[in-house]
Write a protein that holds these residues in place. Structure first.
Motif, PDB file in Angstrom:
ATOM      1  N   VAL A   1       9.818  -2.766  -0.473  1.00  0.00           N
ATOM      2  CA  VAL A   1       9.355  -3.174  -1.801  1.00  0.00           C
ATOM      3  C   VAL A   1       8.241  -2.238  -2.286  1.00  0.00           C
ATOM      4  CG1 VAL A   1       8.206  -5.009  -3.104  1.00  0.00           C
ATOM      5  CG2 VAL A   1      10.041  -5.573  -1.490  1.00  0.00           C
ATOM      6  N   THR A   2       7.357  -1.847  -1.373  1.00  0.00           N
ATOM      7  CA  THR A   2       6.270  -0.926  -1.746  1.00  0.00           C
ATOM      8  C   THR A   2       6.830   0.391  -2.278  1.00  0.00           C
ATOM      9  OG1 THR A   2       4.804  -1.879  -0.082  1.00  0.00           O
ATOM     10  CG2 THR A   2       4.261   0.323  -0.894  1.00  0.00           C
ATOM     11  N   LEU A   3       7.784   0.956  -1.546  1.00  0.00           N
ATOM     12  CA  LEU A   3       8.379   2.224  -1.975  1.00  0.00           C
ATOM     13  C   LEU A   3       9.098   2.066  -3.313  1.00  0.00           C
ATOM     14  CD1 LEU A   3       9.787   3.539   1.429  1.00  0.00           C
ATOM     15  CD2 LEU A   3       7.784   4.364   0.178  1.00  0.00           C
ATOM     16  N   ALA A   4       9.802   0.949  -3.477  1.00  0.00           N
ATOM     17  CA  ALA A   4      10.509   0.714  -4.736  1.00  0.00           C
ATOM     18  C   ALA A   4       9.524   0.555  -5.888  1.00  0.00           C
ATOM     19  CB  ALA A   4      11.393  -0.523  -4.618  1.00  0.00           C
TER      20      ALA A   4
ATOM     21  N   LEU B   1       0.847  -1.205   0.000  1.00  0.00           N
ATOM     22  CA  LEU B   1       0.000   0.000   0.000  1.00  0.00           C
ATOM     23  C   LEU B   1       0.873   1.242   0.000  1.00  0.00           C
ATOM     24  CD1 LEU B   1      -2.658  -1.023   2.688  1.00  0.00           C
ATOM     25  CD2 LEU B   1      -3.074  -0.731   0.251  1.00  0.00           C
ATOM     26  N   HIS B   2       0.578   2.151  -0.920  1.00  0.00           N
ATOM     27  CA  HIS B   2       1.251   3.449  -0.918  1.00  0.00           C
ATOM     28  C   HIS B   2       0.185   4.522  -0.837  1.00  0.00           C
ATOM     29  CE1 HIS B   2       4.352   6.443  -1.695  1.00  0.00           C
ATOM     30  NE2 HIS B   2       3.510   7.016  -2.539  1.00  0.00           N
ATOM     31  N   LYS B   3       0.140   5.226   0.307  1.00  0.00           N
ATOM     32  CA  LYS B   3      -0.868   6.255   0.542  1.00  0.00           C
ATOM     33  C   LYS B   3      -2.277   5.705   0.311  1.00  0.00           C
ATOM     34  CE  LYS B   3       2.141  10.180  -0.486  1.00  0.00           C
ATOM     35  NZ  LYS B   3       2.351  11.402  -1.309  1.00  0.00           N
ATOM     36  N   ASP B   4      -2.524   4.529   0.905  1.00  0.00           N
ATOM     37  CA  ASP B   4      -3.818   3.850   0.845  1.00  0.00           C
ATOM     38  C   ASP B   4      -4.197   3.383  -0.558  1.00  0.00           C
ATOM     39  OD1 ASP B   4      -4.208   4.214   3.592  1.00  0.00           O
ATOM     40  OD2 ASP B   4      -5.090   6.192   3.283  1.00  0.00           O
ATOM     41  N   VAL B   5      -3.248   3.377  -1.471  1.00  0.00           N
ATOM     42  CA  VAL B   5      -3.493   2.866  -2.824  1.00  0.00           C
ATOM     43  C   VAL B   5      -2.845   1.501  -2.938  1.00  0.00           C
ATOM     44  CG1 VAL B   5      -3.107   3.224  -5.297  1.00  0.00           C
ATOM     45  CG2 VAL B   5      -3.627   5.177  -3.808  1.00  0.00           C
ATOM     46  N   LEU B   6      -3.620   0.490  -3.329  1.00  0.00           N
ATOM     47  CA  LEU B   6      -3.106  -0.870  -3.433  1.00  0.00           C
ATOM     48  C   LEU B   6      -2.270  -1.018  -4.699  1.00  0.00           C
ATOM     49  CD1 LEU B   6      -3.090  -3.794  -2.368  1.00  0.00           C
ATOM     50  CD2 LEU B   6      -5.117  -4.218  -3.786  1.00  0.00           C
ATOM     51  N   LEU B   7      -1.013  -1.405  -4.537  1.00  0.00           N
ATOM     52  CA  LEU B   7      -0.128  -1.657  -5.673  1.00  0.00           C
ATOM     53  C   LEU B   7      -0.019  -3.141  -5.983  1.00  0.00           C
ATOM     54  CD1 LEU B   7       2.816   0.776  -4.793  1.00  0.00           C
ATOM     55  CD2 LEU B   7       0.724   1.248  -6.080  1.00  0.00           C
ATOM     56  N   GLY B   8      -0.262  -3.986  -4.968  1.00  0.00           N
ATOM     57  CA  GLY B   8      -0.154  -5.430  -5.165  1.00  0.00           C
ATOM     58  C   GLY B   8      -0.019  -6.128  -3.828  1.00  0.00           C
ATOM     59  N   THR B   9       0.479  -7.359  -3.850  1.00  0.00           N
ATOM     60  CA  THR B   9       0.714  -8.124  -2.621  1.00  0.00           C
ATOM     61  C   THR B   9       2.073  -8.797  -2.708  1.00  0.00           C
ATOM     62  OG1 THR B   9      -0.304 -10.137  -3.496  1.00  0.00           O
ATOM     63  CG2 THR B   9      -1.756  -8.577  -2.353  1.00  0.00           C
ATOM     64  N   LEU B  10       2.627  -9.126  -1.556  1.00  0.00           N
ATOM     65  CA  LEU B  10       3.897  -9.848  -1.474  1.00  0.00           C
ATOM     66  C   LEU B  10       3.740 -10.948  -0.432  1.00  0.00           C
ATOM     67  CD1 LEU B  10       6.868 -10.084  -2.362  1.00  0.00           C
ATOM     68  CD2 LEU B  10       7.450  -8.497  -0.509  1.00  0.00           C
TER      69      LEU B  10
END
Length: 442
Positions: A175-178, A141-150
């Protein structure tokens, strides 16, 4: 609700039922530092995750990992290790709410599954097929936006210790930030490439318009010069013929006047050839959509000068939708008039341009470009379309007053007329006619 007798899903902060011996805390810090450095430099997330998994798998006793990217509707497998090619195909796409990763993506909460092989819960079918005993999965999660899962899984141990969970959660944050940074970089590169493409297209359009304008200007000047020279040359030839035929002329005078007459006739033939050359015998007359050509002219002007035109409204009457004309030349005329209108409106707060097409006569379509600029003084209207004299109106011929003269020349080649007329409420109206056309057969 999950069957707690066989498996347990719980928030990552809850203590596990069983835990093996953790790596020393300082070793986790070393692994995080190396992983952060790799992710900071990564241009593609999947290879970076492969390297990081290779670094930590023995230290944390991991057997598999899988990263899913969120596409707005479901999850797509983006990076993985420790699963078979067949499993990759089977689990390539996971809907929200399905399996561990789909459930985490739906709830946006990190979860742990333990004692997986003893569970009969259908949501753990994927993990059982992998032979996993425990699995940790977290949303990216980046700023409450779902980018994926790990997710990380292991075989042989039924759970994770708190230190291991904290390590994996911190790694997932990196990983989220990257992932976010790589996405921003890719979008920036795409936009820069699009900007470069548009700039190159603009340069090409400007070059094409400049070449067309120069060619038309030369044709217009040649036609004007030919017209103006033809009469004095004809008169001079007549005078020389009169001298040659005069009874008072001696042989020497008759020879010289005859030679001079031949040269004048030769010059006249050259002028006639020039006139034939610029008479637009090569017009490509086709029945075309009037609205489409107006839009094409707008595109040309906006591509060359994006901020020039105010809001433009197009109104094409049903009976004037089609006309018979050379598209390249009529688009140039429209572009000249639109550019002039935009320049005239630049300093007017309520600037706007209206382009209309209507059939006022059975055999012709009349197109008007109407602006709310300062207008054209009546005394200037009769000279607007003469080369070098059209400067009273913002012109397109590089300051030489050729834009309107070129337009006049092109419209005449179509057998039409072009003129400036009174504009109710102020502003300027330029109108021209072209041959009417019938709608193409369906």
């Amino acid at each position: 609700m999950l069957n707690r007798r066989s498996a347990l899903f719980r928030p990552s902060g809850q203590a596990p039922d069983a835990a093996g011996e953790d790596a020393p805390p300082y070793r986790f810090l070393e692994l995080l530092a190396v992983s952060a450095s790799d992710l900071l430099q990564a241009e593609d997330l999947a290879p970076a995750l492969d390297r990081i998994f290779g670094l930590i798998r023995s230290e944390v006793e991991l057997d598999v990992f899988f990263h899913y990217a969120f596409d707005g509707q479901g999850l797509d497998l983006s990076a993985w290790a420790g699963i078979t090619p067949e499993q990759v195909v089977d689990w390539q796409h996971v809907p929200l709410g399905i399996a561990i990763c789909g459930g985490v993506a739906e709830s946006l909460t990190p979860m742990i599954a333990r004692d997986i092989q003893q569970s009969d819960d259908p949501r753990l079918a994927y993990a059982r097929d992998m032979g996993l005993d425990a699995c940790f999965c977290t949303p990216l999660l980046h700023k409450d936006v779902l980018l994926g899962t790990l997710a990380f899984g292991r075989r042989g141990r039924a759970g994770f210790s708190d230190a291991e969970i904290q390590f994996l959660q911190t790694l997932a944050s990196y990983v989220t930030l990257a992932k976010h940074r790589i996405g921003v970089d890719q979008e920036l590169r795409t936009r820069l490439q699009e900007r470069e493409r548009m700039l190159a297209e603009r340069v090409t359009i400007e070059r094409q318009m400049l070449e067309l304008t120069r060619a038309s200007a030369l044709g217009s000047i040649a036609a004007t010069v030919a017209h103006e020279l033809n009469q004095p040359l004809s008169a001079a030839a007549n005078y020389m013929a009169a001298i040659r035929l005069s009874p008072d002329s001696d042989a020497r005078t008759r020879d010289l006047s005859g030679a001079a007459e031949q040269q004048l006739q030769r010059a006249g033939e050259i002028i006639r050839r020039i006139r034939r050359m610029v008479r637009h015998d090569d017009l490509v007359l086709e029945t075309r959509s009037v609205a489409t050509s107006i839009e094409e002219a707008l595109h040309l002007v906006r591509a060359a000068a994006p901020m020039l035109l105010p809001p433009v409204t197009i109104r094409v009457a049903p009976e004037a939708q089609f006309a018979r004309f050379d598209n390249v030349q009529i688009v140039q005329v429209l572009a000249n008039l639109l550019r002039n209108a935009g320049q005239a409106c630049q300093h007017h707060a309520d600037a706007a341009i209206l382009v209309t097409a209507e059939r006022q006569a059975p055999a012709e379509v009349t197109i008007r470009v109407i602006d709310r600029g300062p207008g054209v003084a009546p005394a200037q209207r009769h000279v607007l379309f003469q080369p070098g004299l059209g400067n009273g109106r913002c012109d397109t011929g590089g300051g030489l007053g050729l834009g309107l003269a070129i337009s006049h020349h092109l419209i005449e080649g179509h057998g039409g007329r072009i003129w400036a007329e009174e504009t109710p409420g102020g502003g300027a109206t330029f109108a021209f006619t072209i041959p009417a056309g019938q709608a193409p057969a369906a």
